[in-house]
Design a protein around this motif. Structure first.
Motif, PDB file in Angstrom:
ATOM      1  N   LEU A  15     -36.168  36.777 -21.428  1.00 14.38           N
ATOM      2  CA  LEU A  15     -36.678  36.279 -22.931  1.00 14.38           C
ATOM      3  C   LEU A  15     -37.234  35.427 -22.297  1.00 14.38           C
ATOM      4  O   LEU A  15     -36.810  34.058 -21.808  1.00 14.38           O
ATOM      5  CB  LEU A  15     -34.827  35.969 -23.512  1.00 14.38           C
ATOM      6  N   PRO A  16     -38.618  35.541 -22.944  1.00 16.62           N
ATOM      7  CA  PRO A  16     -39.960  34.309 -22.470  1.00 16.62           C
ATOM      8  C   PRO A  16     -39.578  33.556 -23.030  1.00 16.62           C
ATOM      9  O   PRO A  16     -39.539  33.373 -24.659  1.00 16.62           O
ATOM     10  CB  PRO A  16     -41.698  34.842 -22.682  1.00 16.62           C
ATOM     11  N   LEU A  17     -39.496  31.865 -22.461  1.00 14.13           N
ATOM     12  CA  LEU A  17     -39.812  30.882 -23.383  1.00 14.13           C
ATOM     13  C   LEU A  17     -40.250  29.904 -22.894  1.00 14.13           C
ATOM     14  O   LEU A  17     -40.315  29.270 -21.794  1.00 14.13           O
ATOM     15  CB  LEU A  17     -37.999  30.205 -23.087  1.00 14.13           C
ATOM     16  N   ASP A  18     -41.319  29.248 -23.685  1.00 16.21           N
ATOM     17  CA  ASP A  18     -42.273  28.066 -23.426  1.00 16.21           C
ATOM     18  C   ASP A  18     -42.224  27.180 -24.251  1.00 16.21           C
ATOM     19  O   ASP A  18     -43.024  27.276 -25.680  1.00 16.21           O
ATOM     20  CB  ASP A  18     -43.780  29.087 -23.034  1.00 16.21           C
ATOM     21  N   GLN A  19     -42.015  26.398 -24.330  1.00 20.34           N
ATOM     22  CA  GLN A  19     -42.154  25.436 -25.112  1.00 20.34           C
ATOM     23  C   GLN A  19     -42.991  24.211 -25.057  1.00 20.34           C
ATOM     24  O   GLN A  19     -42.875  23.064 -25.548  1.00 20.34           O
ATOM     25  CB  GLN A  19     -40.569  24.194 -25.208  1.00 20.34           C
ATOM     26  N   THR A  20     -43.778  24.065 -23.532  1.00 22.98           N
ATOM     27  CA  THR A  20     -44.786  23.399 -23.083  1.00 22.98           C
ATOM     28  C   THR A  20     -46.286  23.434 -23.567  1.00 22.98           C
ATOM     29  O   THR A  20     -46.251  24.305 -23.395  1.00 22.98           O
ATOM     30  CB  THR A  20     -44.838  22.718 -21.850  1.00 22.98           C
ATOM     31  N   ALA A  21     -46.640  22.414 -24.744  1.00 23.45           N
ATOM     32  CA  ALA A  21     -48.584  23.417 -24.751  1.00 23.45           C
ATOM     33  C   ALA A  21     -49.482  22.334 -23.522  1.00 23.45           C
ATOM     34  O   ALA A  21     -49.007  22.047 -22.454  1.00 23.45           O
ATOM     35  CB  ALA A  21     -48.256  21.841 -25.906  1.00 23.45           C
ATOM     36  N   PRO A  22     -50.319  22.951 -23.836  1.00 23.53           N
ATOM     37  CA  PRO A  22     -51.304  23.053 -22.274  1.00 23.53           C
ATOM     38  C   PRO A  22     -51.904  21.923 -22.158  1.00 23.53           C
ATOM     39  O   PRO A  22     -51.692  21.126 -23.199  1.00 23.53           O
ATOM     40  CB  PRO A  22     -51.796  24.200 -22.895  1.00 23.53           C
ATOM     41  N   SER A  23     -51.889  21.137 -21.225  1.00 22.74           N
ATOM     42  CA  SER A  23     -52.759  20.389 -20.899  1.00 22.74           C
ATOM     43  C   SER A  23     -53.928  20.556 -20.575  1.00 22.74           C
ATOM     44  O   SER A  23     -53.728  21.275 -19.608  1.00 22.74           O
ATOM     45  CB  SER A  23     -52.349  19.612 -19.907  1.00 22.74           C
ATOM     46  N   THR A  24     -55.522  19.494 -21.458  1.00 16.92           N
ATOM     47  CA  THR A  24     -56.918  20.075 -20.572  1.00 16.92           C
ATOM     48  C   THR A  24     -57.325  18.860 -19.712  1.00 16.92           C
ATOM     49  O   THR A  24     -57.501  17.857 -20.281  1.00 16.92           O
ATOM     50  CB  THR A  24     -57.477  20.224 -21.577  1.00 16.92           C
ATOM     51  N   ALA A  25     -58.064  19.088 -18.481  1.00 13.90           N
ATOM     52  CA  ALA A  25     -58.694  17.994 -17.884  1.00 13.90           C
ATOM     53  C   ALA A  25     -60.498  18.118 -18.343  1.00 13.90           C
ATOM     54  O   ALA A  25     -60.543  19.242 -18.970  1.00 13.90           O
ATOM     55  CB  ALA A  25     -58.698  18.110 -17.084  1.00 13.90           C
ATOM     56  N   TYR A  26     -60.887  17.316 -17.784  1.00 13.47           N
ATOM     57  CA  TYR A  26     -62.290  17.229 -17.948  1.00 13.47           C
ATOM     58  C   TYR A  26     -63.265  17.118 -16.782  1.00 13.47           C
ATOM     59  O   TYR A  26     -62.271  15.870 -16.570  1.00 13.47           O
ATOM     60  CB  TYR A  26     -63.481  16.736 -18.941  1.00 13.47           C
ATOM     61  N   GLN A  27     -64.238  17.669 -16.412  1.00 12.18           N
ATOM     62  CA  GLN A  27     -64.993  17.172 -15.056  1.00 12.18           C
ATOM     63  C   GLN A  27     -66.199  17.268 -15.279  1.00 12.18           C
ATOM     64  O   GLN A  27     -66.898  18.181 -15.697  1.00 12.18           O
ATOM     65  CB  GLN A  27     -64.583  18.518 -14.193  1.00 12.18           C
ATOM     66  N   GLY A  54     -46.149  28.287 -18.266  1.00 13.75           N
ATOM     67  CA  GLY A  54     -45.588  28.693 -19.023  1.00 13.75           C
ATOM     68  C   GLY A  54     -46.110  30.691 -18.945  1.00 13.75           C
ATOM     69  O   GLY A  54     -46.898  31.313 -18.564  1.00 13.75           O
ATOM     70  N   SER A  55     -46.703  30.332 -20.502  1.00 10.73           N
ATOM     71  CA  SER A  55     -47.543  31.346 -21.113  1.00 10.73           C
ATOM     72  C   SER A  55     -48.719  32.543 -20.166  1.00 10.73           C
ATOM     73  O   SER A  55     -49.293  33.073 -20.650  1.00 10.73           O
ATOM     74  CB  SER A  55     -46.799  31.978 -22.854  1.00 10.73           C
ATOM     75  N   GLY A  56     -49.410  30.651 -20.019  1.00 11.03           N
ATOM     76  CA  GLY A  56     -51.414  31.088 -20.023  1.00 11.03           C
ATOM     77  C   GLY A  56     -51.525  30.899 -20.750  1.00 11.03           C
ATOM     78  O   GLY A  56     -51.272  30.342 -21.513  1.00 11.03           O
ATOM     79  N   ILE A  57     -53.244  29.963 -20.392  1.00 13.81           N
ATOM     80  CA  ILE A  57     -53.543  30.102 -21.936  1.00 13.81           C
ATOM     81  C   ILE A  57     -54.354  31.129 -22.459  1.00 13.81           C
ATOM     82  O   ILE A  57     -55.240  31.893 -22.267  1.00 13.81           O
ATOM     83  CB  ILE A  57     -55.145  29.052 -20.780  1.00 13.81           C
ATOM     84  N   VAL A  92     -50.410  30.829 -24.813  1.00 14.17           N
ATOM     85  CA  VAL A  92     -50.422  32.356 -25.209  1.00 14.17           C
ATOM     86  C   VAL A  92     -48.830  32.630 -26.343  1.00 14.17           C
ATOM     87  O   VAL A  92     -49.077  33.273 -27.174  1.00 14.17           O
ATOM     88  CB  VAL A  92     -49.847  33.226 -24.037  1.00 14.17           C
ATOM     89  N   ALA A  93     -48.116  31.420 -26.145  1.00 16.28           N
ATOM     90  CA  ALA A  93     -46.604  31.251 -26.652  1.00 16.28           C
ATOM     91  C   ALA A  93     -47.109  30.784 -28.144  1.00 16.28           C
ATOM     92  O   ALA A  93     -46.364  30.644 -28.858  1.00 16.28           O
ATOM     93  CB  ALA A  93     -45.867  30.499 -26.176  1.00 16.28           C
ATOM     94  N   GLY A  94     -48.026  30.155 -28.347  1.00 23.41           N
ATOM     95  CA  GLY A  94     -48.384  29.619 -29.401  1.00 23.41           C
ATOM     96  C   GLY A  94     -48.514  28.528 -29.707  1.00 23.41           C
ATOM     97  O   GLY A  94     -48.904  27.224 -30.778  1.00 23.41           O
ATOM     98  N   ASN A  95     -48.156  26.914 -27.973  1.00 24.35           N
ATOM     99  CA  ASN A  95     -48.068  26.099 -27.966  1.00 24.35           C
ATOM    100  C   ASN A  95     -50.011  25.347 -28.522  1.00 24.35           C
ATOM    101  O   ASN A  95     -50.253  25.701 -27.426  1.00 24.35           O
ATOM    102  CB  ASN A  95     -47.420  25.427 -26.949  1.00 24.35           C
TER     103      ASN A  95
END
Length: 293
Positions: A15-27, A54-57, A92-95
């Motif tokens: 059961l894949p579970l990903d409840q965490t949104a991604p984070s994005t940095a800038y350079q 988690g699920s990837g970008i 990928v999980a939609g977060n």
């Protein structure tokens, strides 16, 4: 297991579970020129770096100054001024990450040639203390201060004395003479260009050497240095720097006169006293000429 004792094979359910949104940095690109006070002195290429453990970008989005959202991880700020970029990523999980705003300021231009500063005093002086006032023109990042140089033109951006005070006073010159003034500006981002210096010819003029005055006598000369008739004395003054202001003389104890020609008459031994002043208010040492006729 059934009543006959048969046992089902063990099964695994992932059961894949990903409840965490991604984070994005800038350079910002390392070639971008970082200036003073949070300003950039060049256009900026920015790379967005998303991360999701988690699920990837799935996608990354950005927009510039409230414009339309665009998908991508590279953007370019190629206009002067203050900008706001916003960006977020979706996994990928939609977060969905909450958009993150970043303020960036760009000023790539050096300040313009300033107005000629006001200098004081306006003429020759024998006091070694000089002042000038410069003005701050409009500039995108503001004016941080000014460089100034006396005598010869600048040859590089920092080839002068820096000041952030608009009233510059009590400048002491290294020696007598007339000095040109060069003044150029640095803005709040650190942009500066000595080639945009304003030039003020003969801004400061300093003279502490008094003039000299020579006397030439014309008349009928008799024996033993006595003149046998009226004598005309021609006074010639010279001053190498400020120039001659005036020449004064008096015969015996009479009143002082301004001029360069003295006529002496009357049988007696007379004394001519004279001196000159220059335009810097220097006064020559009074000289005496004793003549009799």
């Amino acid at each position: 297991m059934d009543e006959a004792g048969n046992v089902e094979a063990i099964q695994t359910l992932r059961l894949p579970l990903d409840q965490t949104a991604p984070s994005t940095a800038y350079q910002p690109d390392p070639s971008s020129i970082v200036g003073d006070n949070g300003w950039y002195r060049s256009f900026i290429t920015i790379t967005l770096i998303p991360l999701d453990l988690g699920s990837g970008i799935a996608n990354t989005y950005y927009r510039i100054d409230g414009g339309a959202w665009q998908a991508g991880t590279h953007l370019v700020l190629n206009q002067e001024g203050e900008h706001t970029i916003e960006f977020y990523s979706v996994d990928v999980a939609g977060n969905v990450e909450i958009p993150f705003p970043v303020a960036l300021k760009i000023d790539t231009q050096a300040p313009p040639t300033p107005a000629p500063p006001q200098t004081a005093p306006l003429s020759w002086t024998n006091l070694n203390s000089f002042d000038f006032i410069w003005s701050r023109p409009n500039d995108r990042s503001g004016i941080a201060g000014a460089y100034y140089r006396l005598g010869t033109p600048p040859t590089f951006n920092q080839d002068g004395t820096f000041t952030d005070i608009q009233v510059v006073d009590n400048i002491a010159l290294p020696a007598e003479g007339s000095y040109d003034l060069y003044l150029w500006l640095r803005d709040g981002a650190g942009n500066v260009d000595y080639r945009r210096a304003v030039y003020v010819a003969n801004a400061f003029r300093y003279d502490t050497t008094p003039p000299t005055t020579q006397a030439e006598l014309t008349g009928a000369l008799g024996e033993n240095n006595w003149y046998v008739g009226p004598v005309t004395v021609s006074l010639t003054a010279a001053d190498a720097l400020a120039g001659v202001g005036s020449t004064l003389f008096r015969v015996d104890t009479r009143a002082w006169q301004t001029g360069t020609i003295a006529l002496i008459s009357g049988a007696d031994k007379h004394t001519l006293t004279y001196f000159s002043t220059d335009l810097g208010q220097q006064r020559g040492t009074p000289a005496c000429s004793d003549r009799a006729h």
